[in-house]
Design a protein around this motif. Structure first.
Motif, PDB file in Angstrom:
ATOM      1  N   MET A  35      -6.041   7.089  -7.326  1.00 52.12           N
ATOM      2  CA  MET A  35      -6.398   6.411  -6.080  1.00 52.12           C
ATOM      3  C   MET A  35      -7.840   5.926  -6.117  1.00 52.12           C
ATOM      4  SD  MET A  35      -4.749   5.537  -3.439  1.00 52.12           S
ATOM      5  CE  MET A  35      -5.164   4.643  -1.948  1.00 52.12           C
ATOM      6  N   LEU A  49       0.822  -1.207   0.000  1.00 53.17           N
ATOM      7  CA  LEU A  49       0.000   0.000   0.000  1.00 53.17           C
ATOM      8  C   LEU A  49       0.855   1.255   0.000  1.00 53.17           C
ATOM      9  CD1 LEU A  49      -2.762   1.317   0.185  1.00 53.17           C
ATOM     10  CD2 LEU A  49      -2.676   1.028   2.657  1.00 53.17           C
ATOM     11  N   ILE A  59       0.894   4.134  -2.980  1.00 52.13           N
ATOM     12  CA  ILE A  59       0.618   5.547  -2.714  1.00 52.13           C
ATOM     13  C   ILE A  59       1.807   6.420  -3.108  1.00 52.13           C
ATOM     14  CG2 ILE A  59       0.184   7.224  -0.884  1.00 52.13           C
ATOM     15  CD1 ILE A  59      -1.544   5.179   0.506  1.00 52.13           C
ATOM     16  N   ALA A  98      -6.365   2.040   2.894  1.00 50.19           N
ATOM     17  CA  ALA A  98      -5.702   2.780   1.820  1.00 50.19           C
ATOM     18  C   ALA A  98      -6.286   4.181   1.692  1.00 50.19           C
ATOM     19  CB  ALA A  98      -5.846   2.019   0.499  1.00 50.19           C
ATOM     20  N   TYR A 115      -4.245   7.686   2.391  1.00 47.14           N
ATOM     21  CA  TYR A 115      -4.156   8.683   1.319  1.00 47.14           C
ATOM     22  C   TYR A 115      -4.722  10.030   1.779  1.00 47.14           C
ATOM     23  CZ  TYR A 115      -4.842  11.054  -3.098  1.00 47.14           C
ATOM     24  OH  TYR A 115      -4.823  11.988  -4.107  1.00 47.14           O
ATOM     25  N   ASN A 132      -8.492  -3.438   3.738  1.00 48.57           N
ATOM     26  CA  ASN A 132      -7.338  -2.876   3.034  1.00 48.57           C
ATOM     27  C   ASN A 132      -7.741  -1.653   2.222  1.00 48.57           C
ATOM     28  OD1 ASN A 132      -4.625  -2.831   2.128  1.00 48.57           O
ATOM     29  ND2 ASN A 132      -5.211  -3.879   0.247  1.00 48.57           N
ATOM     30  N   GLU A 133      -8.917  -1.714   1.601  1.00 48.59           N
ATOM     31  CA  GLU A 133      -9.414  -0.559   0.843  1.00 48.59           C
ATOM     32  C   GLU A 133      -9.639   0.648   1.757  1.00 48.59           C
ATOM     33  OE1 GLU A 133     -13.507   0.997  -1.239  1.00 48.59           O
ATOM     34  OE2 GLU A 133     -13.274  -1.142  -0.808  1.00 48.59           O
ATOM     35  N   TYR A 156      -7.947   2.740  -7.956  1.00 46.94           N
ATOM     36  CA  TYR A 156      -7.384   1.668  -7.134  1.00 46.94           C
ATOM     37  C   TYR A 156      -8.392   1.188  -6.092  1.00 46.94           C
ATOM     38  CZ  TYR A 156      -4.074  -0.734  -4.049  1.00 46.94           C
ATOM     39  OH  TYR A 156      -3.430  -1.669  -3.269  1.00 46.94           O
TER      40      TYR A 156
END
Length: 422
Positions: A264, A173, A177, A389, A393, A385-386, A267
């Motif tokens: 992003m 991750l 990023i 992330a 960010y 995880n999403e 993703y």
């Protein structure tokens, strides 16, 4: 001061005689030969990382083979005491974990033997990019040892592998990023590069359109009925995150543009789609699985997933610069081109990661054939995880503004204190 100057002067006197009488052409020739040698060594190290990637791919395929066909084909497992009755403990879930442990042992040894390597002509650099016959023996021994361990030790490794796989996801991750940030800075609007500004705006539009299309398609395929409330929640929350990221990026105090948030967003949509695809087959919520599409789509998806695992591990392994907090040293000709220790450490964690994917993060249940990362455990790992992330960010976007505000407030308080004292 004189006592420090004398050694330098003496050193200078010692060097001059060695070059006395040597033509300048010969000196330049030696320097050029040294540059050629450095270039040749760097080329070997760059080739070596692809060999490690191929090794990692082969081990992934071996884990799949042991899970789906090991008990049927490898009859000699019956003679290994640790494999239990009919070799059951060396196939399916435990077979995958044994292969994962062997891969972890190999790359851990490589990590400890190459850590802190800095120069091309160190012995550890030669070990990293050469000695392949010795490393082949090391690999065979590493892969064989786990098949002689009792099953309870393999189960313990499986628990540790969950943690290692989580660490790998975090490393991946951060790498993603940092890549997005680099890409945004490269195409950031500049008065001297008007073409870059236009291309950056075009690319950000493409990424946002792809994200919106992805949201619509997911609603059509995976949120068609009220019974699919969980999928609808996943997709809706992803859409909300996209809107929040766009709003924060365009805020006057942040002003980071749309390109990085667009990448992003794509993703996050991919992670959401991957999480929903990991759900068990349902007549209501997974139109593709419910319709029972051709087997070739399952096989292609499986092979694509293995390729994605290898590429994710490889790209994260060579991206050691994203994890350097300081980089004060200038690059020299004889410096290594990437961090060997970090490279092997990522592959060691990657071994744990593919082990979890092949067993769907469940130590007590074997996945079906030609499947990978399918199950509710896998779904929730990807969803978390999403969200993680998106959180990382967003913090990366607002952290400069927050720090600047804190500094300003501190200066104001100090100034007010001085005024009050005066």
């Amino acid at each position: 001061m004189d006592q420090y100057a004398r050694p330098a002067e003496a050193g200078a006197v010692d060097i001059r005689p060695s070059n006395a009488g040597v033509p300048q052409v010969e000196v330049n020739s030696r320097l050029e030969q040294k540059r050629i040698d450095y270039s040749r060594e760097k080329k070997k190290t760059l080739q070596a990382r692809y060999i490690y990637g191929i090794i990692f791919l082969i081990i992934n395929l071996k884990a799949w083979f042991f899970r789906d066909y090991g008990q049927r084909v490898l009859s000699h497992f019956y003679n290994i005491k640790a494999c239990g009755i009919d070799g059951q403990d060396c196939c399916h879930t435990l077979g995958v974990l044994r292969v994962s442990l062997g891969c972890f042992i190999f790359f851990s040894v490589m990590f400890f033997t190459t850590i802190k390597t800095r120069k091309l002509y160190e012995a550890r650099s030669s070990w990293h990019s050469g000695w392949w016959a010795v490393k082949l023996v090391l690999l065979i021994v590493s892969m064989a040892v786990p098949f002689f361990l009792h099953s309870k030790y393999i189960q313990i490794y499986g628990e540790f592998a969950r943690v290692g796989a989580g660490i790998f996801l975090v490393l991946q991750l951060v790498s993603v990023i940092e890549f997005i940030t680099w890409w945004n800075n490269y195409w950031m609007p500049d008065e001297q590069k008007k073409q870059s500004c236009s291309l950056g705006l075009f690319m950000s539009t493409i990424f946002y359109l792809a994200s919106v299309c992805g949201i619509v398609v997911m609603y059509a395929f995976y949120g068609r009925k009220v019974e699919c409330s969980l999928n609808i929640f996943f997709i809706t929350w992803t859409a909300i995150l996209l809107i929040v990221m766009m709003a924060v990026s365009l805020h006057s105090k942040v002003n980071r543009g749309l390109l990085s948030s667009g990448i992003m967003a794509s993703y996050l949509v991919f992670l959401c789609w991957s999480a929903i695809r990991s759900e068990p087959a349902s007549d209501y919520c997974n139109k593709e699985k419910a319709n029972g599409n051709s087997d070739w789509t399952t096989i292609l998806s499986f092979l694509f997933a293995i390729g994605a695992i290898v590429m994710a591990t490889f790209s994260t392994g060579i991206d050691s610069q994203s994890f350097q907090f300081r980089n004060d040293n200038a690059q020299e000709d004889d410096d290594i081109s990437y961090d060997y220790g970090f490279f092997h450490l990522v592959f060691a964690f990657g071994a744990m990661y593919f082990g979890m994917l092949f067993i769907s993060w469940n130590l007590n249940n074997s996945a079906r054939k030609w499947s990978i990362d399918v199950g509710w455990a896998s779904t929730w790992v990807k969803i978390v995880n999403e969200w993680f992330a998106a959180t990382i960010y967003l913090w990366k976007l607002i952290s400069p503004t927050v720090r600047q505000t804190e500094v300003t407030d501190h200066e104001d308080s100090v100034r007010q204190t001085v005024v009050n004292v005066a």
